[in-house]
Design a protein around this motif. Structure first.
Motif, PDB file in Angstrom:
ATOM      1  N   VAL A  23     -14.234 -15.215 -11.773  1.00 16.87           N
ATOM      2  CA  VAL A  23     -15.584 -14.973 -12.298  1.00 16.87           C
ATOM      3  C   VAL A  23     -16.559 -16.007 -11.743  1.00 16.87           C
ATOM      4  O   VAL A  23     -17.657 -15.668 -11.276  1.00 16.87           O
ATOM      5  CB  VAL A  23     -15.585 -15.012 -13.840  1.00 16.87           C
ATOM      6  N   VAL A  24     -16.149 -17.283 -11.776  1.00 23.54           N
ATOM      7  CA  VAL A  24     -17.006 -18.343 -11.249  1.00 23.54           C
ATOM      8  C   VAL A  24     -17.270 -18.118  -9.759  1.00 23.54           C
ATOM      9  O   VAL A  24     -18.405 -18.267  -9.281  1.00 23.54           O
ATOM     10  CB  VAL A  24     -16.372 -19.724 -11.473  1.00 23.54           C
ATOM     11  N   ALA A  25     -16.222 -17.755  -9.025  1.00 26.09           N
ATOM     12  CA  ALA A  25     -16.360 -17.572  -7.583  1.00 26.09           C
ATOM     13  C   ALA A  25     -17.329 -16.443  -7.254  1.00 26.09           C
ATOM     14  O   ALA A  25     -18.170 -16.577  -6.352  1.00 26.09           O
ATOM     15  CB  ALA A  25     -14.993 -17.295  -6.962  1.00 26.09           C
ATOM     16  N   VAL A  26     -17.231 -15.315  -7.962  1.00 21.29           N
ATOM     17  CA  VAL A  26     -18.139 -14.202  -7.697  1.00 21.29           C
ATOM     18  C   VAL A  26     -19.587 -14.635  -7.897  1.00 21.29           C
ATOM     19  O   VAL A  26     -20.452 -14.439  -7.036  1.00 21.29           O
ATOM     20  CB  VAL A  26     -17.810 -12.996  -8.601  1.00 21.29           C
ATOM     21  N   CYS A  27     -19.865 -15.247  -9.051  1.00 25.75           N
ATOM     22  CA  CYS A  27     -21.250 -15.604  -9.383  1.00 25.75           C
ATOM     23  C   CYS A  27     -21.786 -16.711  -8.488  1.00 25.75           C
ATOM     24  O   CYS A  27     -22.954 -16.680  -8.066  1.00 25.75           O
ATOM     25  CB  CYS A  27     -21.329 -16.025 -10.856  1.00 25.75           C
ATOM     26  N   SER A  28     -20.949 -17.689  -8.161  1.00 26.46           N
ATOM     27  CA  SER A  28     -21.394 -18.771  -7.273  1.00 26.46           C
ATOM     28  C   SER A  28     -21.641 -18.270  -5.863  1.00 26.46           C
ATOM     29  O   SER A  28     -22.630 -18.628  -5.213  1.00 26.46           O
ATOM     30  CB  SER A  28     -20.351 -19.891  -7.236  1.00 26.46           C
ATOM     31  N   MET A  29     -20.731 -17.431  -5.385  1.00 25.19           N
ATOM     32  CA  MET A  29     -20.838 -17.007  -3.999  1.00 25.19           C
ATOM     33  C   MET A  29     -21.934 -15.972  -3.777  1.00 25.19           C
ATOM     34  O   MET A  29     -22.382 -15.768  -2.647  1.00 25.19           O
ATOM     35  CB  MET A  29     -19.490 -16.473  -3.515  1.00 25.19           C
ATOM     36  N   ILE A  30     -22.389 -15.301  -4.834  1.00 25.47           N
ATOM     37  CA  ILE A  30     -23.590 -14.476  -4.691  1.00 25.47           C
ATOM     38  C   ILE A  30     -24.738 -15.353  -4.200  1.00 25.47           C
ATOM     39  O   ILE A  30     -25.535 -14.956  -3.344  1.00 25.47           O
ATOM     40  CB  ILE A  30     -23.940 -13.795  -6.025  1.00 25.47           C
ATOM     41  N   CYS A  31     -24.801 -16.579  -4.750  1.00 29.23           N
ATOM     42  CA  CYS A  31     -25.835 -17.534  -4.321  1.00 29.23           C
ATOM     43  C   CYS A  31     -25.527 -18.105  -2.942  1.00 29.23           C
ATOM     44  O   CYS A  31     -26.404 -18.193  -2.080  1.00 29.23           O
ATOM     45  CB  CYS A  31     -25.956 -18.655  -5.343  1.00 29.23           C
ATOM     46  N   ALA A  32     -24.274 -18.507  -2.703  1.00 29.21           N
ATOM     47  CA  ALA A  32     -23.921 -19.132  -1.426  1.00 29.21           C
ATOM     48  C   ALA A  32     -24.088 -18.170  -0.260  1.00 29.21           C
ATOM     49  O   ALA A  32     -24.648 -18.522   0.785  1.00 29.21           O
ATOM     50  CB  ALA A  32     -22.487 -19.652  -1.485  1.00 29.21           C
ATOM     51  N   TRP A  33     -23.586 -16.936  -0.432  1.00 29.63           N
ATOM     52  CA  TRP A  33     -23.681 -15.973   0.660  1.00 29.63           C
ATOM     53  C   TRP A  33     -25.086 -15.426   0.827  1.00 29.63           C
ATOM     54  O   TRP A  33     -25.370 -14.676   1.765  1.00 29.63           O
ATOM     55  CB  TRP A  33     -22.697 -14.825   0.459  1.00 29.63           C
ATOM     56  N   GLY A  34     -25.981 -15.819  -0.106  1.00 26.52           N
ATOM     57  CA  GLY A  34     -27.381 -15.500   0.109  1.00 26.52           C
ATOM     58  C   GLY A  34     -27.902 -16.050   1.416  1.00 26.52           C
ATOM     59  O   GLY A  34     -28.855 -15.532   2.005  1.00 26.52           O
ATOM     60  N   LEU A  35     -27.239 -17.099   1.917  1.00 26.99           N
ATOM     61  CA  LEU A  35     -27.626 -17.688   3.197  1.00 26.99           C
ATOM     62  C   LEU A  35     -27.529 -16.682   4.339  1.00 26.99           C
ATOM     63  O   LEU A  35     -28.341 -16.715   5.272  1.00 26.99           O
ATOM     64  CB  LEU A  35     -26.738 -18.897   3.484  1.00 26.99           C
ATOM     65  N   VAL A  36     -26.532 -15.789   4.278  1.00 25.87           N
ATOM     66  CA  VAL A  36     -26.333 -14.840   5.370  1.00 25.87           C
ATOM     67  C   VAL A  36     -26.587 -13.395   4.958  1.00 25.87           C
ATOM     68  O   VAL A  36     -26.445 -12.489   5.775  1.00 25.87           O
ATOM     69  CB  VAL A  36     -24.902 -14.964   5.948  1.00 25.87           C
ATOM     70  N   SER A  37     -26.954 -13.162   3.692  1.00 26.15           N
ATOM     71  CA  SER A  37     -27.267 -11.800   3.277  1.00 26.15           C
ATOM     72  C   SER A  37     -28.680 -11.697   2.729  1.00 26.15           C
ATOM     73  O   SER A  37     -29.481 -10.868   3.183  1.00 26.15           O
ATOM     74  CB  SER A  37     -26.247 -11.311   2.235  1.00 26.15           C
ATOM     75  N   VAL A  38     -29.037 -12.564   1.777  1.00 20.45           N
ATOM     76  CA  VAL A  38     -30.373 -12.510   1.184  1.00 20.45           C
ATOM     77  C   VAL A  38     -31.426 -13.045   2.148  1.00 20.45           C
ATOM     78  O   VAL A  38     -32.508 -12.451   2.294  1.00 20.45           O
ATOM     79  CB  VAL A  38     -30.406 -13.297  -0.144  1.00 20.45           C
ATOM     80  N   LEU A  39     -31.126 -14.167   2.813  1.00 19.99           N
ATOM     81  CA  LEU A  39     -32.107 -14.753   3.727  1.00 19.99           C
ATOM     82  C   LEU A  39     -32.573 -13.776   4.810  1.00 19.99           C
ATOM     83  O   LEU A  39     -33.786 -13.674   5.055  1.00 19.99           O
ATOM     84  CB  LEU A  39     -31.548 -16.034   4.368  1.00 19.99           C
ATOM     85  N   PRO A  40     -31.673 -13.044   5.486  1.00 19.74           N
ATOM     86  CA  PRO A  40     -32.169 -12.080   6.480  1.00 19.74           C
ATOM     87  C   PRO A  40     -33.102 -11.029   5.884  1.00 19.74           C
ATOM     88  O   PRO A  40     -34.081 -10.639   6.520  1.00 19.74           O
ATOM     89  CB  PRO A  40     -30.877 -11.438   7.015  1.00 19.74           C
ATOM     90  N   LEU A  41     -32.812 -10.588   4.645  1.00 22.22           N
ATOM     91  CA  LEU A  41     -33.682  -9.595   4.013  1.00 22.22           C
ATOM     92  C   LEU A  41     -35.060 -10.187   3.725  1.00 22.22           C
ATOM     93  O   LEU A  41     -36.097  -9.553   3.967  1.00 22.22           O
ATOM     94  CB  LEU A  41     -33.048  -9.086   2.720  1.00 22.22           C
ATOM     95  N   LEU A  42     -35.075 -11.417   3.197  1.00 22.57           N
ATOM     96  CA  LEU A  42     -36.345 -12.065   2.885  1.00 22.57           C
ATOM     97  C   LEU A  42     -37.139 -12.351   4.155  1.00 22.57           C
ATOM     98  O   LEU A  42     -38.354 -12.130   4.206  1.00 22.57           O
ATOM     99  CB  LEU A  42     -36.088 -13.370   2.131  1.00 22.57           C
ATOM    100  N   MET A  43     -36.454 -12.824   5.192  1.00 29.30           N
ATOM    101  CA  MET A  43     -37.147 -13.177   6.426  1.00 29.30           C
ATOM    102  C   MET A  43     -37.623 -11.928   7.163  1.00 29.30           C
ATOM    103  O   MET A  43     -38.686 -11.941   7.795  1.00 29.30           O
ATOM    104  CB  MET A  43     -36.238 -14.029   7.311  1.00 29.30           C
TER     105      MET A  43
END
Length: 412
Positions: free
Chosen positions: A224-244
């Motif tokens: 559970v911790v890993a899923v929620c934490s890594m949503i934030c961590a992998w934002g570097l390679v998933s969320v950032l491209p969408l925002l940029m």
């Protein structure tokens, strides 16, 4: 908490050879992540390279995440049943084929299908490398350091991938990236075949199934911790491209943000590893507080990113994420090094890597949230995910204490 049990003395190579193999695998893992352009630039390729747009890019990244979930379960079982060498060679060859398929796919249905196949294989080396670490290194702190360096190799590799890939994509196009990715995967397969010994007949482990592994409450809570934490961590390679992409910034701008992350990873990981793990035979700090701290920092970093509109702003957010990545890596490495019984390391690592895969599923939701509520909604969702990760650390700590009390003979 179950303790790690070393393999029989006859199955363990001499210390120098074993440690050399571990470091070869960690460096190879860094190389395969640094050349992992198929995933790192999947969103840009779908949105920009093929002209399908941001929502389609989110769908492709979600399809990748679905494949990743499926692939981790298979990789863990293959590792524990057939050995590290067989698993690595087979899965890296399949990964190379998926990268080559991505280089020729253009229609959205084909891209979604290839994204699933790419997800199945791209992170499939992790269970086998973790199993090799736990077999080769006898001390708790030594295993934790090696597992931490394995996560470091992933973080550094991804960051390098973004910087190098941004330059190559701008000057040579996306398809060159995917061909290079295929070559790197094939090279890893050759390295694994060279340095790992085949499993002797009759030594495959049937002791624990996935059902038995998931009966461990500590594994469920850390998932559970890993899923929620890594949503934030992998934002570097998933969320950032969408925002940029929504800011009309090019792939080279994303590459610059990833370079900033790379420099921070290289500068901060060694001192933080020494601080958190130490140089002795036992880990310096309990891993649950370290995990909670890392989750909180990851939430802060990706929330900052949600409100940026310039390359400098995104680069700063990418740097803020780094201490959280290191804390998370050390904590999960400590858990894997002590919790996984002999013959089940592949499955334990696969479950946690599968949690990371689940964390890669939200890009479609983030893309829709960006369209529906803008950046404040995106930031709120990411901050809530980090808060849930921190909250889940309490029942994780409680289950660890309960499990240790119930099984004092297995105290790590």
């Amino acid at each position: 908490m179950a303790t790690h049990t070393t393999a029989a003395a006859t199955a363990v190579p001499p210390a120098r050879t074993a440690h050399s193999v571990v470091w070869i695998l960690i460096v190879s893992s860094l190389a395969v992540k640094a050349g992992g352009f198929g995933w790192d630039f999947l969103g840009f390729y779908v949105a920009d390279g093929t002209g399908h747009g941001t929502t389609a890019a989110g769908a492709a990244l979600t399809a990748f995440g679905i494949g990743w979930c499926l692939g981790q379960a298979s990789a863990g079982a293959l590792t524990d049943r057939f050995g590290q060498r067989t698993a690595l060679v087979a899965l890296m060859i399949l990964s190379a084929l998926a990268c080559l398929a991505l280089a020729v796919a253009t229609s959205l249905p084909a891209l979604l299908a290839v994204a699933v196949c790419l997800g199945v294989t791209m992170e499939a080396h992790r269970p086998a490398v973790s199993a090799a670490i736990n077999e080769a290194i006898p001390s708790e702190a030594g295993r934790t350091r090696a597992q931490g360096w394995l996560y470091f190799s992933a973080n550094a590799g991804i960051a390098i991938c973004g910087g190098v890939g941004g330059y190559l994509a701008q000057h040579h196009g996306y398809r060159v990236l995917f061909v290079v990715n295929a070559v790197v995967c094939l090279a890893f397969a050759l390295v694994a075949r060279r340095v790992l010994a085949p499993r002797a007949t009759g030594t495959g482990s049937e002791a624990l199934s996935y059902r038995q592994v998931l009966a461990d409450p500590t594994l469920r809570w850390i998932t559970v911790v890993a899923v929620c934490s890594m949503i934030c961590a992998w934002g570097l390679v998933s969320v950032l491209p969408l925002l940029m992409t929504s800011d009309a910034l090019p792939a080279s701008a994303y590459g610059l943000a990833m370079v900033a992350n790379t420099v921070a990873v290289l500068a901060l990981t060694p001192p933080l590893m020494r601080l958190l793990v130490g140089r002795g035979e036992t880990v310096r700090f309990p891993f649950v507080p370290v995990l909670a701290t890392g989750s909180a920092i990851l939430g802060v970093g990706i929330t900052i990113a949600a409100f940026q509109h310039t390359v400098l702003g995104y680069a700063i957010a990418a740097v803020v994420l780094v201490p959280g990545e290191v804390c998370y890596s050390v904590a999960v490495g400590a858990y894997i090094s002590t919790a996984a019984p002999a013959g089940a390391t592949g499955r334990y690592q696969a479950v946690i890597s599968g949690a990371t895969a689940l964390a890669s599923l939200p890009p479609l939701g983030i893309a829709l949230a960006l369209d529906a509520g803008g950046r404040p909604l995106v930031a709120g969702l990411l901050a809530a995910s980090a808060a849930l990760a921190v909250a889940a650390c309490y029942p994780l700590a409680r289950s660890l204490r309960t499990h240790t009390t119930a099984h004092p003979e297995k105290r790590s």
